[in-house]
Design a protein around this motif. Structure first.
Motif, PDB file in Angstrom:
ATOM      1  N   VAL A   1      -0.852   7.449  35.830  1.00 29.36           N
ATOM      2  CA  VAL A   1      -0.551   7.215  34.416  1.00 29.36           C
ATOM      3  C   VAL A   1       0.524   8.195  33.965  1.00 29.36           C
ATOM      4  O   VAL A   1       1.524   7.817  33.330  1.00 29.36           O
ATOM      5  N   GLU A   2       0.344   9.474  34.298  1.00 29.80           N
ATOM      6  CA  GLU A   2       1.316  10.497  33.900  1.00 29.80           C
ATOM      7  C   GLU A   2       2.665  10.284  34.582  1.00 29.80           C
ATOM      8  O   GLU A   2       3.720  10.405  33.941  1.00 29.80           O
ATOM      9  N   ALA A   3       2.645   9.976  35.879  1.00 35.93           N
ATOM     10  CA  ALA A   3       3.902   9.722  36.584  1.00 35.93           C
ATOM     11  C   ALA A   3       4.624   8.526  35.985  1.00 35.93           C
ATOM     12  O   ALA A   3       5.861   8.506  35.883  1.00 35.93           O
ATOM     13  N   GLY A   4       3.845   7.532  35.555  1.00 34.08           N
ATOM     14  CA  GLY A   4       4.440   6.345  34.957  1.00 34.08           C
ATOM     15  C   GLY A   4       5.148   6.627  33.650  1.00 34.08           C
ATOM     16  O   GLY A   4       6.135   5.959  33.301  1.00 34.08           O
ATOM     17  N   LEU A   5       4.674   7.622  32.916  1.00 32.82           N
ATOM     18  CA  LEU A   5       5.331   7.982  31.657  1.00 32.82           C
ATOM     19  C   LEU A   5       6.731   8.522  31.915  1.00 32.82           C
ATOM     20  O   LEU A   5       7.676   8.232  31.173  1.00 32.82           O
ATOM     21  N   VAL A   6       6.877   9.324  32.980  1.00 32.07           N
ATOM     22  CA  VAL A   6       8.195   9.832  33.357  1.00 32.07           C
ATOM     23  C   VAL A   6       9.076   8.679  33.840  1.00 32.07           C
ATOM     24  O   VAL A   6      10.254   8.573  33.471  1.00 32.07           O
ATOM     25  N   LEU A   7       8.503   7.806  34.642  1.00 29.34           N
ATOM     26  CA  LEU A   7       9.273   6.681  35.175  1.00 29.34           C
ATOM     27  C   LEU A   7       9.743   5.743  34.072  1.00 29.34           C
ATOM     28  O   LEU A   7      10.850   5.187  34.149  1.00 29.34           O
ATOM     29  N   GLU A   8       8.923   5.554  33.053  1.00 30.41           N
ATOM     30  CA  GLU A   8       9.341   4.684  31.951  1.00 30.41           C
ATOM     31  C   GLU A   8      10.572   5.249  31.253  1.00 30.41           C
ATOM     32  O   GLU A   8      11.479   4.498  30.886  1.00 30.41           O
ATOM     33  N   GLU A   9      10.627   6.562  31.092  1.00 28.31           N
ATOM     34  CA  GLU A   9      11.800   7.164  30.451  1.00 28.31           C
ATOM     35  C   GLU A   9      13.016   7.133  31.379  1.00 28.31           C
ATOM     36  O   GLU A   9      14.151   6.974  30.921  1.00 28.31           O
ATOM     37  N   ILE A  10      12.776   7.266  32.678  1.00 24.64           N
ATOM     38  CA  ILE A  10      13.864   7.103  33.644  1.00 24.64           C
ATOM     39  C   ILE A  10      14.446   5.695  33.533  1.00 24.64           C
ATOM     40  O   ILE A  10      15.670   5.510  33.526  1.00 24.64           O
ATOM     41  N   GLY A  11      13.573   4.702  33.429  1.00 30.45           N
ATOM     42  CA  GLY A  11      14.042   3.330  33.276  1.00 30.45           C
ATOM     43  C   GLY A  11      14.741   3.094  31.954  1.00 30.45           C
ATOM     44  O   GLY A  11      15.773   2.408  31.897  1.00 30.45           O
ATOM     45  N   ARG A  12      14.220   3.667  30.885  1.00 26.16           N
ATOM     46  CA  ARG A  12      14.805   3.468  29.563  1.00 26.16           C
ATOM     47  C   ARG A  12      16.250   3.986  29.504  1.00 26.16           C
ATOM     48  O   ARG A  12      17.084   3.442  28.790  1.00 26.16           O
TER      49      ARG A  12
ATOM     50  N   THR B   1       3.514   0.212  41.566  1.00 28.89           N
ATOM     51  CA  THR B   1       3.092   0.555  40.207  1.00 28.89           C
ATOM     52  C   THR B   1       4.156   1.412  39.523  1.00 28.89           C
ATOM     53  O   THR B   1       4.444   1.222  38.334  1.00 28.89           O
ATOM     54  N   GLY B   2       4.744   2.338  40.269  1.00 25.89           N
ATOM     55  CA  GLY B   2       5.812   3.161  39.710  1.00 25.89           C
ATOM     56  C   GLY B   2       7.030   2.336  39.348  1.00 25.89           C
ATOM     57  O   GLY B   2       7.642   2.536  38.282  1.00 25.89           O
ATOM     58  N   ALA B   3       7.415   1.406  40.223  1.00 26.16           N
ATOM     59  CA  ALA B   3       8.552   0.538  39.929  1.00 26.16           C
ATOM     60  C   ALA B   3       8.265  -0.329  38.703  1.00 26.16           C
ATOM     61  O   ALA B   3       9.164  -0.611  37.899  1.00 26.16           O
ATOM     62  N   SER B   4       7.002  -0.736  38.549  1.00 25.42           N
ATOM     63  CA  SER B   4       6.615  -1.523  37.370  1.00 25.42           C
ATOM     64  C   SER B   4       6.779  -0.702  36.098  1.00 25.42           C
ATOM     65  O   SER B   4       7.256  -1.209  35.072  1.00 25.42           O
ATOM     66  N   ALA B   5       6.376   0.569  36.150  1.00 27.54           N
ATOM     67  CA  ALA B   5       6.537   1.447  34.983  1.00 27.54           C
ATOM     68  C   ALA B   5       8.017   1.625  34.653  1.00 27.54           C
ATOM     69  O   ALA B   5       8.406   1.621  33.474  1.00 27.54           O
ATOM     70  N   GLU B   6       8.835   1.785  35.679  1.00 29.41           N
ATOM     71  CA  GLU B   6      10.268   1.938  35.433  1.00 29.41           C
ATOM     72  C   GLU B   6      10.855   0.652  34.855  1.00 29.41           C
ATOM     73  O   GLU B   6      11.727   0.690  33.974  1.00 29.41           O
ATOM     74  N   LEU B   7      10.371  -0.499  35.330  1.00 26.44           N
ATOM     75  CA  LEU B   7      10.817  -1.777  34.777  1.00 26.44           C
ATOM     76  C   LEU B   7      10.465  -1.897  33.298  1.00 26.44           C
ATOM     77  O   LEU B   7      11.261  -2.409  32.503  1.00 26.44           O
ATOM     78  N   VAL B   8       9.281  -1.421  32.921  1.00 24.05           N
ATOM     79  CA  VAL B   8       8.912  -1.425  31.504  1.00 24.05           C
ATOM     80  C   VAL B   8       9.910  -0.588  30.703  1.00 24.05           C
ATOM     81  O   VAL B   8      10.306  -0.954  29.588  1.00 24.05           O
ATOM     82  N   GLY B   9      10.324   0.535  31.275  1.00 23.94           N
ATOM     83  CA  GLY B   9      11.320   1.369  30.605  1.00 23.94           C
ATOM     84  C   GLY B   9      12.665   0.674  30.474  1.00 23.94           C
ATOM     85  O   GLY B   9      13.323   0.760  29.430  1.00 23.94           O
TER      86      GLY B   9
END
Length: 374
Positions: free
Chosen positions: A71-82, A239-247
Protein backbone atom coordinates in the motif's frame (compact mmCIF):
# COMPACT_ATOMS: atom_id res chain seq x y z
CA UNK A 1 -10.47 -4.59 4.78
CA UNK A 2 -11.51 -0.92 4.57
CA UNK A 3 -10.62 0.68 1.24
CA UNK A 4 -9.13 3.86 2.62
CA UNK A 5 -5.76 5.09 3.85
CA UNK A 6 -4.63 5.43 7.46
CA UNK A 7 -3.32 8.73 8.80
CA UNK A 8 0.29 7.55 8.42
CA UNK A 9 -0.34 6.45 4.84
CA UNK A 10 -1.97 9.78 4.04
CA UNK A 11 1.07 11.59 5.42
CA UNK A 12 3.37 9.43 3.28
CA UNK A 13 1.23 10.12 0.21
CA UNK A 14 1.48 13.86 0.78
CA UNK A 15 5.26 13.63 1.25
CA UNK A 16 5.69 11.63 -1.95
CA UNK A 17 3.36 13.95 -3.84
CA UNK A 18 5.29 17.08 -2.90
CA UNK A 19 8.71 15.51 -3.45
CA UNK A 20 8.04 13.97 -6.86
CA UNK A 21 6.17 17.01 -8.14
CA UNK A 22 9.11 19.26 -7.17
CA UNK A 23 12.05 17.10 -8.21
CA UNK A 24 10.72 14.92 -11.04
CA UNK A 25 7.82 16.62 -12.88
CA UNK A 26 7.00 15.98 -16.52
CA UNK A 27 9.62 18.55 -17.51
CA UNK A 28 12.26 16.27 -15.93
CA UNK A 29 11.23 13.40 -18.21
CA UNK A 30 11.10 15.73 -21.22
CA UNK A 31 14.63 16.97 -20.49
CA UNK A 32 16.01 13.41 -20.34
CA UNK A 33 14.30 12.58 -23.61
CA UNK A 34 15.50 15.72 -25.39
CA UNK A 35 19.05 15.04 -24.22
CA UNK A 36 18.78 11.46 -25.52
CA UNK A 37 19.95 10.36 -22.08
CA UNK A 38 21.61 6.96 -22.34
CA UNK A 39 20.74 5.85 -18.81
CA UNK A 40 17.00 6.50 -18.93
CA UNK A 41 16.70 7.98 -15.45
CA UNK A 42 18.61 10.20 -13.02
CA UNK A 43 20.89 8.39 -10.58
CA UNK A 44 21.05 11.56 -8.49
CA UNK A 45 17.29 11.46 -8.13
CA UNK A 46 17.49 7.77 -7.21
CA UNK A 47 19.85 8.73 -4.38
CA UNK A 48 17.32 11.30 -3.21
CA UNK A 49 14.68 8.58 -3.13
CA UNK A 50 17.04 6.65 -0.87
CA UNK A 51 17.55 9.61 1.44
CA UNK A 52 13.79 9.75 2.00
CA UNK A 53 13.74 6.00 2.73
CA UNK A 54 11.67 5.18 -0.36
CA UNK A 55 14.12 2.64 -1.79
CA UNK A 56 13.96 0.50 1.37
CA UNK A 57 10.21 0.67 1.94
CA UNK A 58 9.58 -3.03 1.34
CA UNK A 59 12.87 -4.22 2.84
CA UNK A 60 12.19 -5.80 6.28
CA UNK A 61 13.37 -3.85 9.30
CA UNK A 62 15.69 -6.72 10.23
CA UNK A 63 17.51 -6.14 6.94
CA UNK A 64 17.80 -2.39 7.44
CA UNK A 65 14.66 -1.26 5.63
CA UNK A 66 11.43 0.39 6.72
CA UNK A 67 9.36 -2.80 6.68
CA UNK A 68 6.36 -1.13 5.06
CA UNK A 69 3.95 -2.73 2.61
CA UNK A 70 2.60 -2.59 -0.92
CA UNK A 71 0.00 0.00 0.00
CA UNK A 72 2.78 2.42 0.97
CA UNK A 73 4.91 1.55 -2.07
CA UNK A 74 1.86 2.11 -4.25
CA UNK A 75 1.48 5.65 -2.95
CA UNK A 76 4.98 6.48 -4.20
CA UNK A 77 4.31 4.74 -7.50
CA UNK A 78 1.09 6.69 -8.03
CA UNK A 79 3.00 9.96 -7.75
CA UNK A 80 5.70 8.62 -10.08
CA UNK A 81 2.94 7.88 -12.59
CA UNK A 82 1.23 11.23 -12.08
CA UNK A 83 4.45 13.05 -12.97
CA UNK A 84 5.75 10.53 -15.55
CA UNK A 85 8.97 10.36 -13.54
CA UNK A 86 11.60 8.00 -15.00
CA UNK A 87 12.63 5.85 -12.05
CA UNK A 88 13.80 2.30 -11.25
CA UNK A 89 11.52 2.28 -8.18
CA UNK A 90 9.09 -0.33 -9.58
CA UNK A 91 11.67 -2.84 -10.79
CA UNK A 92 14.13 -2.35 -7.91
CA UNK A 93 12.43 -1.25 -4.69
CA UNK A 94 9.25 -3.25 -5.32
CA UNK A 95 9.60 -6.29 -7.59
CA UNK A 96 13.27 -7.15 -6.99
CA UNK A 97 13.05 -6.58 -3.23
CA UNK A 98 10.01 -8.84 -3.03
CA UNK A 99 11.85 -11.59 -4.88
CA UNK A 100 14.97 -11.34 -2.72
CA UNK A 101 13.17 -11.44 0.63
CA UNK A 102 14.20 -14.44 2.68
CA UNK A 103 17.02 -15.50 0.34
CA UNK A 104 20.72 -15.56 1.14
CA UNK A 105 21.35 -13.30 -1.87
CA UNK A 106 19.53 -10.43 -0.16
CA UNK A 107 22.55 -9.75 2.06
CA UNK A 108 24.55 -8.89 -1.04
CA UNK A 109 22.03 -6.54 -2.65
CA UNK A 110 19.72 -5.04 -0.02
CA UNK A 111 22.32 -2.57 1.36
CA UNK A 112 22.91 -1.14 -2.12
CA UNK A 113 19.20 -0.86 -2.85
CA UNK A 114 18.54 0.87 0.47
CA UNK A 115 21.42 3.31 -0.16
CA UNK A 116 20.27 4.11 -3.69
CA UNK A 117 23.44 2.66 -5.20
CA UNK A 118 21.88 -0.43 -6.77
CA UNK A 119 19.40 -0.65 -9.63
CA UNK A 120 17.72 -3.94 -10.51
CA UNK A 121 16.30 -5.24 -13.78
CA UNK A 122 13.89 -8.11 -14.34
CA UNK A 123 14.72 -10.52 -17.16
CA UNK A 124 11.47 -12.46 -17.42
CA UNK A 125 9.84 -12.10 -20.85
CA UNK A 126 11.17 -13.93 -23.88
CA UNK A 127 8.53 -13.23 -26.52
CA UNK A 128 6.89 -10.12 -27.92
CA UNK A 129 4.07 -10.35 -25.37
CA UNK A 130 4.10 -11.31 -21.73
CA UNK A 131 2.88 -14.91 -21.59
CA UNK A 132 4.62 -16.42 -18.56
CA UNK A 133 6.50 -19.03 -20.61
CA UNK A 134 10.13 -19.54 -19.57
CA UNK A 135 12.31 -21.41 -22.07
CA UNK A 136 15.81 -20.04 -21.34
CA UNK A 137 18.10 -22.92 -20.40
CA UNK A 138 20.18 -23.08 -17.23
CA UNK A 139 22.40 -26.15 -17.43
CA UNK A 140 24.67 -27.51 -14.73
CA UNK A 141 28.31 -26.44 -15.14
CA UNK A 142 30.79 -27.29 -12.41
CA UNK A 143 29.42 -26.06 -9.10
CA UNK A 144 27.09 -23.65 -10.85
CA UNK A 145 25.07 -23.12 -14.01
CA UNK A 146 25.44 -21.97 -17.61
CA UNK A 147 22.61 -19.74 -18.89
CA UNK A 148 21.81 -19.57 -22.59
CA UNK A 149 19.01 -17.66 -24.29
CA UNK A 150 17.47 -14.21 -24.74
CA UNK A 151 15.18 -11.93 -22.77
CA UNK A 152 13.03 -9.09 -24.07
CA UNK A 153 11.64 -5.83 -22.64
CA UNK A 154 14.13 -5.69 -19.76
CA UNK A 155 13.64 -2.20 -18.31
CA UNK A 156 16.99 -0.70 -17.19
CA UNK A 157 18.65 -3.91 -18.36
CA UNK A 158 21.57 -2.04 -19.97
CA UNK A 159 22.54 -0.18 -16.76
CA UNK A 160 21.29 -2.42 -13.94
CA UNK A 161 23.67 -3.49 -11.20
CA UNK A 162 21.53 -6.57 -10.50
CA UNK A 163 19.63 -8.59 -13.09
CA UNK A 164 17.12 -11.18 -11.91
CA UNK A 165 16.88 -13.87 -14.58
CA UNK A 166 14.21 -16.55 -14.72
CA UNK A 167 15.57 -19.69 -16.41
CA UNK A 168 14.58 -23.30 -16.80
CA UNK A 169 16.55 -25.97 -14.96
CA UNK A 170 13.97 -28.70 -15.62
CA UNK A 171 10.90 -29.33 -17.74
CA UNK A 172 9.89 -27.37 -20.83
CA UNK A 173 8.53 -23.93 -21.68
CA UNK A 174 5.10 -23.43 -20.17
CA UNK A 175 5.65 -25.77 -17.22
CA UNK A 176 5.00 -24.23 -13.82
CA UNK A 177 7.74 -26.32 -12.23
CA UNK A 178 11.43 -26.45 -13.06
CA UNK A 179 12.08 -22.70 -12.97
CA UNK A 180 15.05 -21.21 -11.11
CA UNK A 181 15.69 -17.54 -10.43
CA UNK A 182 19.27 -16.25 -10.73
CA UNK A 183 20.84 -12.99 -9.54
CA UNK A 184 23.39 -11.78 -12.10
CA UNK A 185 25.78 -8.85 -11.75
CA UNK A 186 25.98 -6.31 -14.56
CA UNK A 187 29.53 -7.33 -15.51
CA UNK A 188 28.77 -11.02 -16.07
CA UNK A 189 30.82 -12.43 -18.93
CA UNK A 190 28.99 -13.42 -22.14
CA UNK A 191 26.07 -11.11 -21.29
CA UNK A 192 25.16 -8.43 -23.83
CA UNK A 193 22.44 -5.79 -23.66
CA UNK A 194 20.91 -3.94 -26.60
CA UNK A 195 18.88 -0.97 -25.26
CA UNK A 196 15.95 0.30 -27.31
CA UNK A 197 13.96 3.51 -26.88
CA UNK A 198 10.29 2.75 -26.21
CA UNK A 199 7.25 4.82 -27.15
CA UNK A 200 7.39 6.77 -23.88
CA UNK A 201 11.12 7.56 -24.33
CA UNK A 202 12.14 5.04 -21.64
CA UNK A 203 14.77 2.40 -22.35
CA UNK A 204 14.39 -1.36 -22.29
CA UNK A 205 17.00 -3.85 -23.38
CA UNK A 206 17.14 -7.13 -25.20
CA UNK A 207 19.52 -9.33 -23.27
CA UNK A 208 21.56 -12.09 -24.89
CA UNK A 209 23.04 -14.70 -22.56
CA UNK A 210 25.56 -16.71 -24.53
CA UNK A 211 26.63 -19.28 -21.98
CA UNK A 212 26.75 -16.97 -18.97
CA UNK A 213 28.30 -18.93 -16.10
CA UNK A 214 27.22 -18.35 -12.50
CA UNK A 215 28.01 -20.21 -9.31
CA UNK A 216 25.46 -21.76 -6.98
CA UNK A 217 25.43 -18.62 -4.81
CA UNK A 218 23.61 -16.78 -7.59
CA UNK A 219 20.49 -18.92 -7.12
CA UNK A 220 17.64 -17.04 -5.46
CA UNK A 221 15.83 -19.59 -3.30
CA UNK A 222 16.04 -23.23 -4.36
CA UNK A 223 16.85 -24.85 -7.67
CA UNK A 224 13.71 -25.86 -9.63
CA UNK A 225 11.54 -24.06 -7.05
CA UNK A 226 11.81 -20.55 -8.45
CA UNK A 227 8.23 -20.53 -9.66
CA UNK A 228 6.97 -19.51 -6.24
CA UNK A 229 9.46 -16.63 -6.02
CA UNK A 230 8.72 -15.61 -9.60
CA UNK A 231 4.99 -15.48 -8.84
CA UNK A 232 5.72 -13.30 -5.82
CA UNK A 233 7.87 -11.00 -7.96
CA UNK A 234 5.17 -10.78 -10.63
CA UNK A 235 2.40 -10.11 -8.12
CA UNK A 236 4.42 -7.22 -6.67
CA UNK A 237 5.34 -5.91 -10.12
CA UNK A 238 1.81 -6.13 -11.48
CA UNK A 239 0.30 -4.43 -8.46
CA UNK A 240 2.99 -1.75 -8.54
CA UNK A 241 2.48 -1.16 -12.26
CA UNK A 242 -1.26 -0.88 -11.58
CA UNK A 243 -0.61 1.81 -8.95
CA UNK A 244 1.60 3.69 -11.39
CA UNK A 245 -1.12 3.40 -14.05
CA UNK A 246 -3.59 4.98 -11.62
CA UNK A 247 -1.13 7.85 -11.26
CA UNK A 248 -0.81 8.22 -15.02
CA UNK A 249 -4.60 8.30 -15.32
CA UNK A 250 -4.84 10.83 -12.49
CA UNK A 251 -2.23 13.11 -14.03
CA UNK A 252 -3.93 12.99 -17.43
CA UNK A 253 -7.35 13.58 -15.88
CA UNK A 254 -6.17 16.53 -13.78
CA UNK A 255 -4.68 18.15 -16.85
CA UNK A 256 -7.88 17.54 -18.80
CA UNK A 257 -10.18 18.88 -16.08
CA UNK A 258 -8.05 22.04 -15.85
CA UNK A 259 -8.23 22.48 -19.61
CA UNK A 260 -12.03 22.11 -19.58
CA UNK A 261 -12.22 24.94 -17.07
CA UNK A 262 -9.81 27.25 -18.91
CA UNK A 263 -10.56 26.70 -22.61
CA UNK A 264 -13.42 28.83 -23.87
CA UNK A 265 -15.70 28.55 -26.87
CA UNK A 266 -18.63 30.86 -27.59
CA UNK A 267 -17.54 32.90 -24.58
CA UNK A 268 -17.92 30.09 -22.00
CA UNK A 269 -15.63 27.35 -20.65
CA UNK A 270 -15.97 24.15 -22.65
CA UNK A 271 -16.40 22.33 -19.34
CA UNK A 272 -19.90 23.81 -19.18
CA UNK A 273 -20.94 21.70 -22.19
CA UNK A 274 -23.07 18.82 -20.97
CA UNK A 275 -21.56 16.25 -23.35
CA UNK A 276 -18.07 16.91 -21.99
CA UNK A 277 -19.36 16.87 -18.41
CA UNK A 278 -20.80 13.39 -18.98
CA UNK A 279 -17.50 12.15 -20.36
CA UNK A 280 -15.56 13.65 -17.46
CA UNK A 281 -17.93 12.10 -14.93
CA UNK A 282 -17.63 8.69 -16.61
CA UNK A 283 -13.84 8.95 -16.49
CA UNK A 284 -13.89 9.88 -12.81
CA UNK A 285 -16.05 6.88 -11.89
CA UNK A 286 -13.89 4.44 -13.87
CA UNK A 287 -10.76 5.76 -12.18
CA UNK A 288 -12.24 5.39 -8.70
CA UNK A 289 -13.19 1.78 -9.36
CA UNK A 290 -9.68 1.05 -10.66
CA UNK A 291 -8.09 2.76 -7.65
CA UNK A 292 -10.20 0.63 -5.29
CA UNK A 293 -9.16 -2.54 -7.15
CA UNK A 294 -5.49 -1.64 -6.75
CA UNK A 295 -5.84 -0.90 -3.04
CA UNK A 296 -7.59 -4.25 -2.52
CA UNK A 297 -4.76 -6.13 -4.24
CA UNK A 298 -2.16 -4.23 -2.19
CA UNK A 299 -3.92 -4.99 1.09
CA UNK A 300 -4.18 -8.70 0.27
CA UNK A 301 -0.48 -8.85 -0.58
CA UNK A 302 0.39 -7.12 2.69
CA UNK A 303 -1.83 -9.55 4.59
CA UNK A 304 -0.05 -12.54 3.05
CA UNK A 305 -3.30 -13.80 1.51
CA UNK A 306 -3.80 -15.30 -1.94
CA UNK A 307 -3.99 -12.16 -4.05
CA UNK A 308 -3.57 -13.66 -7.53
CA UNK A 309 -7.09 -12.90 -8.73
CA UNK A 310 -7.18 -9.47 -7.10
CA UNK A 311 -3.87 -8.61 -8.75
CA UNK A 312 -5.19 -9.61 -12.18
CA UNK A 313 -8.35 -7.58 -11.60
CA UNK A 314 -6.25 -4.55 -10.64
CA UNK A 315 -3.94 -4.82 -13.67
CA UNK A 316 -6.82 -5.37 -16.09
CA UNK A 317 -8.98 -2.57 -14.71
CA UNK A 318 -6.19 -0.01 -14.49
CA UNK A 319 -5.25 -0.81 -18.07
CA UNK A 320 -8.80 -0.03 -19.19
CA UNK A 321 -9.28 3.02 -16.97
CA UNK A 322 -5.94 4.58 -17.87
CA UNK A 323 -6.49 3.99 -21.57
CA UNK A 324 -9.81 5.82 -21.21
CA UNK A 325 -8.15 8.66 -19.28
CA UNK A 326 -5.40 9.31 -21.80
CA UNK A 327 -7.67 8.95 -24.83
CA UNK A 328 -10.26 11.31 -23.40
CA UNK A 329 -7.47 13.69 -22.43
CA UNK A 330 -6.06 13.90 -25.94
CA UNK A 331 -9.51 14.13 -27.53
CA UNK A 332 -10.86 16.82 -25.21
CA UNK A 333 -7.71 18.88 -25.70
CA UNK A 334 -8.45 18.87 -29.41
CA UNK A 335 -5.71 19.50 -31.95
CA UNK A 336 -3.11 20.72 -29.45
CA UNK A 337 -3.37 17.37 -27.67
CA UNK A 338 -1.53 15.82 -30.61
CA UNK A 339 1.42 18.22 -30.44
CA UNK A 340 4.72 17.39 -28.76
CA UNK A 341 4.89 20.72 -26.95
CA UNK A 342 1.78 19.82 -24.94
CA UNK A 343 2.29 17.25 -22.17
CA UNK A 344 -0.95 15.27 -22.48
CA UNK A 345 0.46 13.09 -25.26
CA UNK A 346 3.23 11.85 -22.98
CA UNK A 347 0.62 10.34 -20.69
CA UNK A 348 -0.81 8.29 -23.54
CA UNK A 349 2.64 6.96 -24.42
CA UNK A 350 3.51 6.03 -20.84
CA UNK A 351 0.14 4.35 -20.36
CA UNK A 352 0.75 2.18 -23.41
CA UNK A 353 4.12 0.94 -22.14
CA UNK A 354 2.91 0.34 -18.57
CA UNK A 355 -0.16 -1.53 -19.81
CA UNK A 356 2.12 -4.08 -21.48
CA UNK A 357 4.39 -4.61 -18.46
CA UNK A 358 3.71 -7.89 -16.63
CA UNK A 359 0.72 -8.65 -18.86
CA UNK A 360 -1.88 -6.41 -20.49
CA UNK A 361 -5.64 -6.29 -19.91
CA UNK A 362 -6.36 -9.21 -22.24
CA UNK A 363 -3.73 -11.39 -20.55
CA UNK A 364 -5.18 -10.80 -17.09
CA UNK A 365 -8.78 -11.15 -18.25
CA UNK A 366 -7.78 -14.56 -19.60
CA UNK A 367 -6.09 -15.44 -16.29
CA UNK A 368 -9.32 -14.64 -14.45
CA UNK A 369 -11.32 -16.73 -16.91
CA UNK A 370 -9.00 -19.69 -16.42
CA UNK A 371 -9.23 -19.33 -12.64
CA UNK A 372 -13.01 -19.43 -12.95
CA UNK A 373 -12.88 -22.66 -14.93
CA UNK A 374 -13.49 -21.34 -18.42
Amino acid sequence: MPLYLTDDQTLLRDTAKDFVAEHAPVSHMRALRDADDATGFSRDLWKQFAELGFTGMLVPEGDGGLGLGHVEAGLVLEEIGRNLSPSPFLTTAVAAVEALKGSAVREQYFPGIIAGDTVAALAIDEGRKHDGAIAMKAERAGNGFRLTGAKQFVTHGHVADLILVAARTAGSAGDAEGITLFALSKDAASLTADPQRLADASLAARLELNGVEVDADAVVGDVDQGGTILNRLLAAGRTGASAELVGVAGGAADMTYAYLKDRKQFGVPIGSFQALQHRAAHLYSEMEVARAAVLKAQQLLDAGADASEAVSVAKAMTGLATTLAVQEGVQMHGGIGMTDEFDIGFYMKRARVLAEMFGDTNFHANQLALAAGY
